[in-house]
Design an enzyme around this catalytic site. Structure first.
Site, PDB file in Angstrom:
ATOM      1  N   ARG A   1     -30.908  49.819  44.292  1.00  0.00           N
ATOM      2  CA  ARG A   1     -30.246  49.124  43.132  1.00  0.00           C
ATOM      3  C   ARG A   1     -28.687  49.257  43.165  1.00  0.00           C
ATOM      4  NH1 ARG A   1     -29.466  50.251  37.183  1.00  0.00           N
ATOM      5  NH2 ARG A   1     -29.755  48.561  36.096  1.00  0.00           N
ATOM      6  N   HIS A  17     -38.283  45.433  43.316  1.00  0.00           N
ATOM      7  CA  HIS A  17     -38.974  45.914  42.361  1.00  0.00           C
ATOM      8  C   HIS A  17     -40.480  46.221  42.611  1.00  0.00           C
ATOM      9  CE1 HIS A  17     -36.032  43.522  38.925  1.00  0.00           C
ATOM     10  NE2 HIS A  17     -35.494  44.773  39.957  1.00  0.00           N
ATOM     11  N   HIS A  38     -26.145  46.325  43.049  1.00  0.00           N
ATOM     12  CA  HIS A  38     -24.765  46.104  41.985  1.00  0.00           C
ATOM     13  C   HIS A  38     -23.491  46.404  42.746  1.00  0.00           C
ATOM     14  CE1 HIS A  38     -27.624  46.852  38.090  1.00  0.00           C
ATOM     15  NE2 HIS A  38     -28.235  46.353  39.062  1.00  0.00           N
TER      16      HIS A  38
END
Length: 332
Positions: free
Chosen positions: A66, A197, A70
């Site tokens: 993640r 996910h 990001h």
């Protein structure tokens, strides 16, 4: 004559950079062998620290992946997310997508420290994060791929970029797709990368509206399986419990596989941004079905999309710097 020979040699060297691996940007190239001579053990070192970190806490694999996502969606994959507040820098860690949820910075510190010991001032924070994201996939049973390298680190951060560019769980499908397209990514990349996910957790606050008031009419999201919704409500109340954690893939939460897509087909995607892949676009629905049926196809597309995302606007050549500490820019 000497100049011509140097020019010829440079052309020959470029000819031996495999075209599928190189990514030209700002006059520089990314390629997997970038550290073969300057720091041959670089990838081995990253893997070793990641193995220990994921053995301590398997959730760390998702957290590191993640961070990479990001980072890349704000000014490109340049390590800007890793910077703390200092001087004129307002950290991206304070943005809405990152505050109280971005984590794993200590693992990045540990990797950087080990790399600096082995080969000082050589491997960028942007590159080590990209390698660590690949290792996060492999260590949880997901695909592997060769990581193009040669990124340098930014000397600035963008709080506004972080707030505006990163897709949010409650964004509409069209908004999410637009945010991907602005980065040069397409609908295949969107659906494949959403498959990350399959591991990791989400906080109650990121999907609460689906349980109680999806459309402002006091009703839950019709596209959420009622029994699954009831189960979620038991630990995600109307108010309070914001930080309570839930598996993004309740079937195999620590294994990188295609269960995530099977869950979406069963109306059990946790986030709104997961479920809209099925309900708001024929093209994305078709991909969800393909990945749910074919784990190999998902792995293949995921690996390609990770390389593509990792190639967003890198700083190369003389742009940026190689930070000694990922949390702050170098003092000159």
């Amino acid at each position: 004559m000497a100049r011509f020979l140097i020019f010829l040699l440079a052309l020959l060297l470029l000819a031996f950079v495999p075209s599928g691996w190189s990514h030209k940007s700002y006059g520089g190239y990314l390629y997997p062998q970038f550290y073969d001579h300057s720091c041959p053990k670089a990838q081995e070192i990253v893997r070793s620290v990641m193995e220990k970190a994921v053995a301590r806490e398997v959730r760390m694999a998702a957290s590191i992946m993640r961070l990479h996502f990001h980072d890349c969606f704000v000014k490109g994959c340049d390590g800007s997310l890793l910077l703390d507040n200092s001087g004129s820098i307002i950290s991206e860690k304070r943005s809405n997508p990152n505050r109280n949820s971005a984590r794993g910075f200590e693992v990045i510190d540990e990797i950087k420290s080990a790399l600096e010991k082995e080969c000082p001032h050589t491997v960028s924070c942007a590159d080590l994060l990209t390698i660590a994201a690949r290792d996060s996939s492999v260590l949880t049973g997901g695909p592997s791929w060769e990581v193009p390298l040669g990124r340098r680190d930014s000397r600035s951060a963008s709080l506004s970029g972080s707030n505006n560019n990163i897709p949010a769980p409650n964004n509409t499908f069209q908004t999410i797709l637009t945010k991907f397209k602005l980065q040069g990514l397409n609908i295949v990349d969107l659906v494949a990368l959403s498959g990350s996910h399959t591991i990791g957790n989400a906080r109650c606050t990121s999907f609460r509206q689906r349980l109680y008031n999806q459309s402002g009419n006091g009703q839950p999201d019709y596209s959420l399986d009622p029994s699954y919704a009831a189960q979620l409500r038991s630990r995600c109340p109307r108010s309070g419990g914001d930080q309570n954690l839930f598996f993004l893939d309740y079937v195999s939460p620590t294994k990188f596989d295609n269960s995530y897509f099977k869950n979406i087909l069963a109306s059990k995607g946790l986030l709104n941004s997961d479920q809209v892949l099925l309900t708001k676009s024929q093209a994305s629905m078709d991909l969800v079905k393909q990945y749910a049926e074919n784990n190999e196809l998902f792995f293949e597309h995921f690996a390609k999309s990770m390389v593509k995302m990792g190639n967003i606007s890198p700083l190369t050549g003389s742009k940026g710097e190689i930070r000694k500490n990922c949390r702050r820019i170098n003092a000159y």
